[in-house]
Design a protein around this motif. Structure first.
Motif, PDB file in Angstrom:
ATOM      1  N   LEU A 237       0.827  -1.208   0.000  1.00 20.08           N
ATOM      2  CA  LEU A 237       0.000   0.000   0.000  1.00 20.08           C
ATOM      3  C   LEU A 237       0.860   1.257   0.000  1.00 20.08           C
ATOM      4  O   LEU A 237       0.478   2.273  -0.573  1.00 20.08           O
ATOM      5  CB  LEU A 237      -0.932  -0.008   1.215  1.00 20.08           C
ATOM      6  CG  LEU A 237      -1.866  -1.221   1.332  1.00 20.08           C
ATOM      7  CD1 LEU A 237      -2.749  -1.083   2.554  1.00 20.08           C
ATOM      8  CD2 LEU A 237      -2.716  -1.383   0.071  1.00 20.08           C
ATOM      9  N   SER A 238       1.984   1.199   0.682  1.00 19.23           N
ATOM     10  CA  SER A 238       2.897   2.345   0.719  1.00 19.23           C
ATOM     11  C   SER A 238       4.296   1.829   1.036  1.00 19.23           C
ATOM     12  O   SER A 238       4.468   1.031   1.958  1.00 19.23           O
ATOM     13  CB  SER A 238       2.461   3.365   1.768  1.00 19.23           C
ATOM     14  OG  SER A 238       3.390   4.433   1.838  1.00 19.23           O
ATOM     15  N   ASP A 319       2.108  16.917  -5.467  1.00 17.65           N
ATOM     16  CA  ASP A 319       2.605  15.881  -6.389  1.00 17.65           C
ATOM     17  C   ASP A 319       1.641  15.670  -7.542  1.00 17.65           C
ATOM     18  O   ASP A 319       2.041  15.297  -8.648  1.00 17.65           O
ATOM     19  CB  ASP A 319       2.798  14.564  -5.632  1.00 17.65           C
ATOM     20  CG  ASP A 319       3.933  14.652  -4.629  1.00 17.65           C
ATOM     21  OD1 ASP A 319       4.816  15.508  -4.821  1.00 17.65           O
ATOM     22  OD2 ASP A 319       3.927  13.869  -3.653  1.00 17.65           O
ATOM     23  N   TRP A 320       0.349  15.884  -7.293  1.00 17.69           N
ATOM     24  CA  TRP A 320      -0.673  15.736  -8.338  1.00 17.69           C
ATOM     25  C   TRP A 320      -0.373  16.680  -9.500  1.00 17.69           C
ATOM     26  O   TRP A 320      -0.319  16.266 -10.661  1.00 17.69           O
ATOM     27  CB  TRP A 320      -2.039  16.015  -7.716  1.00 17.69           C
ATOM     28  CG  TRP A 320      -3.210  15.904  -8.664  1.00 17.69           C
ATOM     29  CD1 TRP A 320      -3.248  15.228  -9.840  1.00 17.69           C
ATOM     30  CD2 TRP A 320      -4.507  16.481  -8.493  1.00 17.69           C
ATOM     31  NE1 TRP A 320      -4.490  15.332 -10.429  1.00 17.69           N
ATOM     32  CE2 TRP A 320      -5.287  16.099  -9.613  1.00 17.69           C
ATOM     33  CE3 TRP A 320      -5.078  17.256  -7.507  1.00 17.69           C
ATOM     34  CZ2 TRP A 320      -6.613  16.489  -9.763  1.00 17.69           C
ATOM     35  CZ3 TRP A 320      -6.408  17.641  -7.642  1.00 17.69           C
ATOM     36  CH2 TRP A 320      -7.162  17.258  -8.766  1.00 17.69           C
ATOM     37  N   MET A 341      -1.977   9.502  -7.939  1.00 14.82           N
ATOM     38  CA  MET A 341      -1.306   8.978  -6.758  1.00 14.82           C
ATOM     39  C   MET A 341      -1.039   7.482  -6.895  1.00 14.82           C
ATOM     40  O   MET A 341      -0.008   6.971  -6.450  1.00 14.82           O
ATOM     41  CB  MET A 341      -2.133   9.262  -5.502  1.00 14.82           C
ATOM     42  CG  MET A 341      -2.349  10.752  -5.232  1.00 14.82           C
ATOM     43  SD  MET A 341      -0.818  11.715  -5.236  1.00 14.82           S
ATOM     44  CE  MET A 341       0.012  11.037  -3.825  1.00 14.82           C
ATOM     45  N   THR A 342      -1.958   6.777  -7.535  1.00 17.41           N
ATOM     46  CA  THR A 342      -1.742   5.351  -7.781  1.00 17.41           C
ATOM     47  C   THR A 342      -0.561   5.144  -8.709  1.00 17.41           C
ATOM     48  O   THR A 342       0.281   4.257  -8.493  1.00 17.41           O
ATOM     49  CB  THR A 342      -2.999   4.713  -8.393  1.00 17.41           C
ATOM     50  OG1 THR A 342      -4.104   4.903  -7.506  1.00 17.41           O
ATOM     51  CG2 THR A 342      -2.799   3.224  -8.617  1.00 17.41           C
ATOM     52  N   ASP A 343      -0.473   5.979  -9.736  1.00 18.29           N
ATOM     53  CA  ASP A 343       0.628   5.889 -10.691  1.00 18.29           C
ATOM     54  C   ASP A 343       1.967   6.150  -9.997  1.00 18.29           C
ATOM     55  O   ASP A 343       2.957   5.455 -10.225  1.00 18.29           O
ATOM     56  CB  ASP A 343       0.411   6.912 -11.813  1.00 18.29           C
ATOM     57  CG  ASP A 343       1.278   6.621 -13.027  1.00 18.29           C
ATOM     58  OD1 ASP A 343       1.705   5.467 -13.166  1.00 18.29           O
ATOM     59  OD2 ASP A 343       1.512   7.542 -13.826  1.00 18.29           O
ATOM     60  N   ILE A 344       2.003   7.146  -9.113  1.00 17.78           N
ATOM     61  CA  ILE A 344       3.230   7.490  -8.393  1.00 17.78           C
ATOM     62  C   ILE A 344       3.636   6.359  -7.456  1.00 17.78           C
ATOM     63  O   ILE A 344       4.806   5.978  -7.372  1.00 17.78           O
ATOM     64  CB  ILE A 344       3.044   8.804  -7.608  1.00 17.78           C
ATOM     65  CG1 ILE A 344       2.885   9.986  -8.575  1.00 17.78           C
ATOM     66  CG2 ILE A 344       4.226   9.049  -6.672  1.00 17.78           C
ATOM     67  CD1 ILE A 344       2.579  11.294  -7.902  1.00 17.78           C
ATOM     68  N   GLU A 345       2.659   5.794  -6.729  1.00 16.93           N
ATOM     69  CA  GLU A 345       2.966   4.721  -5.787  1.00 16.93           C
ATOM     70  C   GLU A 345       3.474   3.475  -6.508  1.00 16.93           C
ATOM     71  O   GLU A 345       4.377   2.792  -6.028  1.00 16.93           O
ATOM     72  CB  GLU A 345       1.726   4.379  -4.951  1.00 16.93           C
ATOM     73  CG  GLU A 345       1.391   5.428  -3.909  1.00 16.93           C
ATOM     74  CD  GLU A 345       0.313   4.964  -2.951  1.00 16.93           C
ATOM     75  OE1 GLU A 345      -0.164   3.829  -3.113  1.00 16.93           O
ATOM     76  OE2 GLU A 345      -0.044   5.731  -2.053  1.00 16.93           O
TER      77      GLU A 345
END
Length: 358
Positions: A237-238, A319-320, A341-345
């Motif tokens: 998740l992170s 970050d967005w 955010m999903t793409d970054i993670e």
């Protein structure tokens, strides 16, 4: 009385070049290359050898234009074919750089290492990351020296190990979702307790147990192996969890390090971040309906409303917005907050999976 005319010795000097040097059989050999092309060749970006070499000639001293002797080439390489020897020197030789250029490269890599250390560690007392200037100061105190031939991530992990011996610092935990058959619930809980993992939620669905927890990255490989043996599933998740509490000016050493806004809300996941933004928009809309003249600002890069003037300014630091700005330069459509955010993670997870051995 006649005078003798003394002719200067012809000498070809090559300047403003990148020199690659290789020492073989105690003899120094050099080749002249174009600047910024050697690394491109070694990384596979540049394929054309003529774009890398200024001349397919082997020198004993490039700056003075002194050619290598054929007998020396035969003794060191077993051939006097300059093209083949140039390729070997290009692959195995050491790139020579000027003093100021080397200093600039080392300084930049030192900053990169410090940034990675900051992202991967927290203060065990406050559960928050140290500032970049504090990390750099601690690195100087342990007399850390940058190795230009080693990756920044590998050196960052070595720095963390050294810092832990002298200062209160620890790896920031990972947030994982573990899904196992219900029969393995007791062994799983025992393992999590042994790892001092923090359990955020626990849910039983059908014949499976789903646990969201935070644990030290050093246990990741063991946990992943255990889940495979139990025919369970592990979700990242992170890769690095920080407790972002309200910041204060005193927590930063200087004004350059301190953020311009101190009202940041604690956000640990994509859903929570999305909820924060939605709440901000809702509050702004309610204030407008109550009679306050609150103007909604729209970001053309993200194609979304981002609230009042203050929220609009804060949005440009998010970050967005930065991620969509990079996509815009590549002529790609903007992503929603959750997609971004999903793409970054996912990118962070792919880049950091190799680091969990520590």
């Amino acid at each position: 009385m006649s005078k003798t005319l003394v002719q200067p010795i012809g000498q070809k000097r090559l300047t403003n070049v990148a020199v690659v040097r290789l020492k073989n059989h105690g003899i120094r050999f050099e080749i002249a290359c174009y600047k910024n092309k050697v690394l491109s060749w070694r990384s596979g970006v540049e394929k054309d050898l003529d774009e890398v070499l200024q001349s397919q000639t082997v020198y004993s001293n490039v700056s003075k234009g002194i050619l290598a002797k054929s007998k020396d080439l035969m003794m060191a390489f077993g051939t006097d074919d300059n093209s083949k020897i140039c390729l070997e020197i290009l692959e195995k030789g050491e790139l020579q750089v000027a003093g100021k250029e080397r200093e600039s490269q080392l300084s930049s890599q030192f900053r990169d290492v410090a940034t990675i250390v900051m992202q991967k560690t927290i203060n065990p007392e406050t559960q928050r990351p140290y500032t970049i200037s504090m990390i750099e100061r601690l690195m100087h105190e342990i007399h850390f020296a940058v190795d230009p031939h080693s990756s920044s991530k590998k050196q960052a992990l070595e720095v963390i190990r050294e810092l832990q011996k002298q200062f209160p610092i620890k790896r920031s935990p990972m947030r994982l979702r573990l899904i196992v058959p219900e029969k393995n619930m007791s062994p799983l809980m025992e393992k999590l307790n042994a790892w001092n993992a923090s359990i955020a939620s626990k849910e039983v669905s059908g014949n499976h147990l789903s646990v969201v927890c935070e644990m030290e990255p050093g246990f990741f490989r063991e946990c992943d192996s255990m889940m495979r043996n139990w025919q369970g599933r592990l979700e990242i998740l992170s890769v690095s969890v920080h407790v972002d509490e309200d910041a204060h000016v005193n927590d930063y050493e200087d004004h350059e390090t301190a953020p311009s806004s101190f009202e940041r809300q604690p956000v640990d996941s994509v859903s929570e971040l999305n909820e924060v933004v939605q709440n901000q928009l809702t509050i702004s809309t309610e204030n407008a309906n109550a009679g306050e003249q609150v103007k909604q600002h729209k970001c053309s890069t993200c194609n979304a409303l981002v609230g009042d003037a203050k929220q609009y300014r804060d949005h440009f630091k998010s970050d967005w917005h930065k991620h969509n700005l990079k996509r815009k330069t590549r002529h790609l459509p903007p992503l929603t907050l959750e997609e971004c955010m999903t793409d970054i993670e996912l990118d962070d997870a792919k880049n950091d999976l190799k680091d969990y051995s520590f």
